[in-house]
Scaffold this motif. Structure first.
Motif, short mmCIF file in Angstrom:
data_model
loop_
_atom_site.label_atom_id
_atom_site.label_comp_id
_atom_site.label_asym_id
_atom_site.label_seq_id
_atom_site.Cartn_x
_atom_site.Cartn_y
_atom_site.Cartn_z
N GLN A 1 4.25 5.56 -5.79
CA GLN A 1 4.14 5.57 -7.40
C GLN A 1 3.24 6.37 -7.77
OE1 GLN A 1 6.35 3.75 -9.10
NE2 GLN A 1 5.42 4.16 -10.90
N ARG A 2 1.87 6.51 -7.22
CA ARG A 2 0.99 7.49 -7.50
C ARG A 2 1.77 8.99 -7.30
NH1 ARG A 2 -2.24 11.02 -5.82
NH2 ARG A 2 -1.68 10.92 -3.76
N SER B 1 0.91 -1.19 0.01
CA SER B 1 -0.09 -0.12 0.00
C SER B 1 0.97 1.14 0.05
CB SER B 1 -0.90 0.11 1.26
OG SER B 1 -0.17 -0.13 2.26
N ARG C 1 2.29 1.71 -3.47
CA ARG C 1 1.40 1.89 -4.52
C ARG C 1 1.10 3.60 -4.48
NH1 ARG C 1 -2.82 -1.05 -3.18
NH2 ARG C 1 -1.87 -2.62 -4.39
N GLU C 2 1.26 3.96 -3.09
CA GLU C 2 1.03 5.53 -2.85
C GLU C 2 2.33 6.21 -3.35
OE1 GLU C 2 -1.02 8.83 -1.81
OE2 GLU C 2 -1.73 6.90 -2.04
#
Length: 125
Positions: A97-98, A91, A94-95
């Motif tokens: 990467q965003r 998680s 992913r954040e």
């Protein structure tokens, strides 16, 4: 990568106008280049590394279990700790990467706008 690019290229022009109103051009370009790069450059080495690590972990567990059978009783709690850590990492990753993608979008937008206005820029240069 070519199939991915072609399918993305077929879908984007048919997106609703609201998509283009809310999504900067740089973000769309960033998405195209990032996805194609991921498929072309990082997918196969990542899969090879995954297989290597899986076989390494299975081999290590087998050797430890054969030498110390008591280790098998600790394997389940250790696996649960690992699963929890992995969920947290995924998680967070992913954040990050965003955020990375969002920070690159203005650069792609400016580059795209500069290319579309290259004739005008050359006229005043």
């Amino acid at each position: 990568a070519k199939k991915l690019h072609d399918s993305m290229l077929k879908q984007v022009p048919w997106a609703p106008q609201s998509f283009f109103d809310t999504t900067p051009a740089g973000r769309i370009l960033n998405r195209f280049s990032g996805d194609v790069y991921t498929v072309d450059e990082t997918l196969m080495p990542t899969l090879a590394s995954l297989l290597l690590q899986v076989f390494s972990v299975v081999g290590t567990i087998a050797v430890i279990a054969s030498a110390t059978p008591l280790f098998l009783t600790l394997l389940l709690p250790l696996s649960l700790v690992y699963a929890y850590t992995q969920r947290y990492y995924v998680s967070t990753s992913r954040e990050l990467q965003r955020l990375n993608s969002a920070s690159r979008s203005p650069i792609f937008a400016q580059f795209s706008e500069a290319l579309s206005g290259a004739v005008t820029i050359r006229a005043y240069a």
